[in-house]
Design an enzyme around this catalytic site. Sequence first.
Site, PDB file in Angstrom:
ATOM      1  CB  SER A  48      -3.360  10.631  11.063  1.00 44.62           C
ATOM      2  OG  SER A  48      -3.623  11.735  10.953  1.00 44.62           O
ATOM      3  CB  THR A 175      -6.388   9.153   6.664  1.00 49.59           C
ATOM      4  OG1 THR A 175      -4.766   7.984   6.800  1.00 49.59           O
ATOM      5  CG2 THR A 175      -6.036   8.766   5.306  1.00 49.59           C
ATOM      6  CB  THR A 193      -2.513   9.485   5.577  1.00 50.29           C
ATOM      7  OG1 THR A 193      -2.489   8.370   6.555  1.00 50.29           O
ATOM      8  CG2 THR A 193      -1.939   7.419   4.748  1.00 50.29           C
ATOM      9  NE  ARG A 203       0.867  -0.430   5.793  1.00 46.43           N
ATOM     10  CZ  ARG A 203      -0.356   0.578   5.971  1.00 46.43           C
ATOM     11  NH1 ARG A 203      -0.345   2.068   5.664  1.00 46.43           N
ATOM     12  NH2 ARG A 203      -2.015   0.178   5.827  1.00 46.43           N
ATOM     13  N   GLY A 205       0.005   1.770   2.300  1.00 50.51           N
ATOM     14  CA  GLY A 205      -1.500   1.815   2.742  1.00 50.51           C
ATOM     15  C   GLY A 205      -2.465   1.765   1.203  1.00 50.51           C
ATOM     16  CG  ASP A 206      -6.667   2.821   2.812  1.00 50.26           C
ATOM     17  OD1 ASP A 206      -5.214   3.226   3.335  1.00 50.26           O
ATOM     18  OD2 ASP A 206      -7.397   3.212   3.079  1.00 50.26           O
ATOM     19  CB  THR A 226      -9.384   6.916   7.820  1.00 47.90           C
ATOM     20  OG1 THR A 226     -10.809   6.647   8.493  1.00 47.90           O
ATOM     21  CG2 THR A 226      -9.441   8.668   7.376  1.00 47.90           C
ATOM     22  N   GLY A 227      -8.595   4.098   8.333  1.00 50.78           N
ATOM     23  CA  GLY A 227      -8.643   2.691   8.856  1.00 50.78           C
ATOM     24  C   GLY A 227      -7.449   1.908   8.557  1.00 50.78           C
ATOM     25  N   GLY A 229      -5.578   0.169   5.752  1.00 52.35           N
ATOM     26  CA  GLY A 229      -5.079  -0.142   4.756  1.00 52.35           C
ATOM     27  C   GLY A 229      -5.196  -1.343   4.057  1.00 52.35           C
TER      28      GLY A 229
HETATM   29  N1  ASP Z   1      -5.560   4.140   5.805  1.00 57.83           N
HETATM   30  C1  ASP Z   1      -4.104   4.352   5.946  1.00 57.83           C
HETATM   31  C2  ASP Z   1      -3.204   3.440   5.980  1.00 57.83           C
HETATM   32  O1  ASP Z   1      -3.658   2.393   6.120  1.00 57.83           O
HETATM   33  C3  ASP Z   1      -4.498   4.981   8.034  1.00 57.83           C
HETATM   34  C4  ASP Z   1      -5.480   5.103   9.238  1.00 57.83           C
HETATM   35  O2  ASP Z   1      -5.992   5.789   8.190  1.00 57.83           O
HETATM   36  O3  ASP Z   1      -5.386   4.574  10.034  1.00 57.83           O
HETATM   37  O4  ASP Z   1      -2.223   4.038   5.732  1.00 57.83           O
END
Ligand code: ASP
Length: 315
Positions: A48, A175, A193, A203, A205-206, A226-227, A229
């Site tokens: 990741s 991340t 990440t 793309r 993310g956050d 994380t998660g 984004g």
């Molecule tokens: N937050 C990250 C993103 O959306 C990915 C992740 O943490 O799973 O790029």
Amino acid sequence: MVKPFIIGTRNAGQFLHAGAKILREGGSALDAVEAATRLVELNPNDTSVGLAGIPNILGVQEMDATIMCGKTRNSGAVGALKGFKHPISVARKVLDEAPHVLLVGAGAERFARIMGCEEGDLETELSKKVYQAFIDDAFDDEGVIDESQNWVVKYARSQNLREWFDKLADEHHGTVNIMALDANGDIASAVSTSGTALKFPGRLGDSPIIGAGNYCDNRYGAAACTGRGELAIRNSTARTIIHYLENGLNPEEAAFLAMKDIHDLNGVGGMNCIVLDNKGNTISATTTPERDSVYWYFDVDMTEAEQRSGINVQK
Ligand code: ASP
């Protein structure tokens, strides 16, 4: 005075020692979070972040990273960066050298090259294998991928492939978030990440968005995510957590409210955060019901990182 310490997400535990050492020797929180994040970026078993990161839908690895200084609120961010071993150090160069906060794609790569950042191939057998398995499965009955790459357009529009994306993004995600408080009372936070697996090219993310996936401010604390984004971007989650601290909530209350805010979006995917305040309180939180929220803590008197439990916030 608060004892200097560093905290990080699940995948950071074995690497926090690099930051703790810097803090112990009187170094800055900024250097500490960068050093520990660099080690996570080199871990070949973590798909990741950095090396071995799962690529985008075209099989190309695009990295996102941010680093923020809580004393000055200067920030550096890179998005969709290809071919550099340490995205976090490119972000640090943006913070230290650039008149900008966020550089993406070819421009970020040009900047990194000028700054002498280390180039490198981040593909591994593992990252190639995960990508190939996706291609083999997802396109089984979709025919071959045509050379004009029209299938990418199809991917963007097709419900079927979106479902694939959601499934794979849930299976392969992650991340690293690392944040520290040093002997001067300065706070810093770092995020790196490879982004959501199999994302559409370009793309973001956050993680590369200051205020969404990363924020810190000496006056209150630091927060990172994380998660999925898209959810943290829609809610400006990291900045919102700091806003909650500013309004007198403690980290647990702030994280709880921010995760409730995520539930309120009714979006696809889950969200996690880690938070510290300038008094040394720390917490993590998740919206995912079946997932334990954990994070790692390492202060300057400890010899190894300690795993701590966070909170699970139900809808
Ligand atoms: N937050 C990250 C993103 O959306 C990915 C992740 O943490 O799973 O790029």
